[in-house]
Design an enzyme around this catalytic site. Structure first.
Site, mmCIF file in Angstrom:
data_model
loop_
_atom_site.group_PDB
_atom_site.id
_atom_site.type_symbol
_atom_site.label_atom_id
_atom_site.label_comp_id
_atom_site.label_asym_id
_atom_site.label_seq_id
_atom_site.Cartn_x
_atom_site.Cartn_y
_atom_site.Cartn_z
ATOM 1 C CG ASP A 35 -10.883 -11.428 4.891
ATOM 2 O OD1 ASP A 35 -10.646 -12.152 3.914
ATOM 3 O OD2 ASP A 35 -10.832 -10.171 4.839
ATOM 4 C CE1 TYR B 183 -8.782 -4.410 4.543
ATOM 5 C CE2 TYR B 183 -8.959 -6.457 5.766
ATOM 6 C CZ TYR B 183 -9.285 -5.691 4.672
ATOM 7 O OH TYR B 183 -10.127 -6.209 3.717
ATOM 8 C CE LYS C 290 -9.200 -9.464 1.605
ATOM 9 N NZ LYS C 290 -9.276 -9.042 3.010
ATOM 10 C CG HIS D 2 -6.903 -5.650 -1.067
ATOM 11 N ND1 HIS D 2 -6.433 -5.372 0.186
ATOM 12 C CD2 HIS D 2 -8.250 -5.474 -0.996
ATOM 13 C CE1 HIS D 2 -7.444 -5.056 0.987
ATOM 14 N NE2 HIS D 2 -8.554 -5.099 0.288
#
Ligand code: A2P
Length: 317
Positions: free
Chosen positions: A43, A48, A77, A110
Site C-alpha cells: 500500500d 508518503y 492514492k 486519498h
C-alpha cells in the site's frame, strides 16, 4: 492467504505492507524483505514521499525473480492537490513512474478534501477548496478514465463516510471498489464497514496497530495506546502470540483488508504470520466490546480556521 475479490475476479491479498511513515533509506529494505517473506500487497501513496524508493525495490524484486508483476497487488492514492480533472492522469503517471510500474491494481482518492492548485500541504484555511467548488464526482469521472486507459485496474476512495460513498455509488459509472479508512478495536466503524461490504466496496484498515509512530501533530495527551490494551494483551498471552498479531487477525476475521506498516524485518515477518492466526468467536466478541470511536488520525489538520472543512462535514458525524 485469504483474498478479497474485485471485479474481473482480481484477488487482493487481505494483508499487505503499509508504507505511510516508512522513512527514506528504510522503506527499500522493508519492501524487499516483505516480498521475500511472501507479501503480495503493498500500500503506497504519493504523499508518503517514498514511492521512488519503493519502485526501486519492486523493480529489483521482479528482475531477481522473487515474484512477477502479475502476482503483486499495488495500491496508491491521488493527493488532495490533484482533484481537478486535468490533474488526475498526470498524478497517476507520476506515481507509476516513481513505482516503475505500467499500471496500479488500485488507485484511491486519498481524502474527500481538496487543496487549491499548487498547494502541496496547506499552511492556512485559505489553501483549501470546498467540495462544492469541485464536487467529488468530477474527480471521479477522471478516475474512471484511468480504468478505461488501463492505468488503474480498480479505483476507490479513502477516508470516505457512508454518506459520501452512497452519493458516489449513486452517480458513478465505474463503482468505487474500495474504501480505506482507519480501523482498529478502538475505532470499529461497524455501520460503515457493514454498508460498504453490503454494497461491494471492500474495506481496508489503516493504522491497524494504532499508529504508534504517528507524527506529534496527531498526538494528544490522553491518547490510549492500542498495543498496550489489557484485554488484547490477555488474548495474545492466551494464544502465545503478540498483541499486534491479534489486532491484525481481528481485522481479517471481519473480512477487512489490513496494511500494517513496519520497517523492521522481524515485525514484517510477525505481521505476515498473523494472517494464519485463528481467533474464536468469543475472542471476537470480547474485542468488539472495546470500541470507543477513537480516531488517531482525527482529521483536524484539514480544519484550520477559514477552511471549508470541519470535523463534522469531513466524517459526516
Ligand atoms: P516499525 O516500523 O519501527 O517496525 P500502524 O500500521 O498502525 O501505522 O503502526 C505502525 C507502527 O507500529 C510502527 O511504529 C511500527 O514500527 C510498529 N509496528 C509494526 N509492526 C509491529 C509489531 N508486530 N509489534 C509492535 N510494533 C509494530
Amino acid at each position: 492467504m485469504k483474498t478479497l475479490t474485485f471485479s474481473n475476479n482480481h484477488e487482493m491479498p487481505i494483508l499487505g505492507l503499509g508504507t505511510w511513515k516508512s522513512e527514506a533509506g528504510k522503506v527499500y529494505n522493508a519492501v524487499k524483505e516483505a516480498l521475500k517473506i511472501g507479501y503480495r500487497h503493498v500500500d503506497c501513496a504519493y504523499i508518503y514521499g517514498n514511492e521512488a524508493e519503493i519502485g526501486q525495490a519492486l523493480s529489483e524484486a521482479f528482475q531477481e525473480g522473487i515474484l512477477s508483476r502479475e502476482e503483486l497487488w499495488v495500491t496508491s492514492k491521488l493527493w488532495n492537490n490533484a482533484h481537478h480533472t486535468e490533474d488526475v492522469e498526470p498524478a497517476i503517471k507520476q506515481t507509476l513512474s516513481d513505482l516503475k510500474l505500467d499500471y496500479l491494481d488500485l488507485y484511491l482518492i486519498h481524502w474527500p478534501v481538496m487543496f487549491k492548485k499548487g498547494v502541496h500541504m496547506p499552511q492556512s484555511g485559505a489553501d483549501f477548496m470546498s467540495l462544492e467548488e469541485l464536487p467529488i464526482i468530477d474527480t471521479w469521472r477522471a478516475m474512471e478514465e484511468l480504468v478505461d486507459k488501463g492505468l488503474a485496474k480498480h479505483i476507490g476512495v479513502s477516508n470516505f463516510s457512508k454518506k459520501k460513498i452512497e452519493n458516489l455509488l449513486a452517480e458513478a459509472r465505474i463503482k468505487p471498489e474500495a474504501n480505506q479508512v482507519e480501523l482498529h478495536p478502538y475505532l470499529q466503524q461497524k455501520d460503515l464497514v457493514a454498508f460498504c461490504q453490503q454494497n461491494g466496496v471492500h474495506m481496508t484498515a489503516y493504522s491497524p496497530l494504532g499508529s504508534p509512530d504517528r507524527p506529534d501533530r496527531l498526538r494528544t495527551e490522553d491518547d490510549p495506546i492500542l498495543l498496550e490494551d489489557p484485554t488484547v494483551q490477555g488474548i495474545a498471552q492466551e494464544l502465545g502470540v503478540s498483541v499486534a498479531q491479534v489486532l491484525l487477525s481481528w481485522s481479517i476475521h471481519r473480512g477487512v483488508s489490513v496494511i500494517p506498516k513496519s520497517v523492521t524485518p522481524s515485525r514484517i515477518q510477525q505481521n505476515f504470520d498473523a494472517a494464519n492466526l485463528a481467533l474464536t468467536s468469543e475472542h471476537l466478541e470480547t474485542i468488539a466490546a472495546l470500541d470507543r470511536h477513537r480516531r488517531y488520525v482525527a482529521g483536524a489538520f484539514w480544519c484550520p480556521e477559514g477552511s471549508p472543512y470541519t470535523l463534522a462535514n469531513l466524517w459526516d458525524e
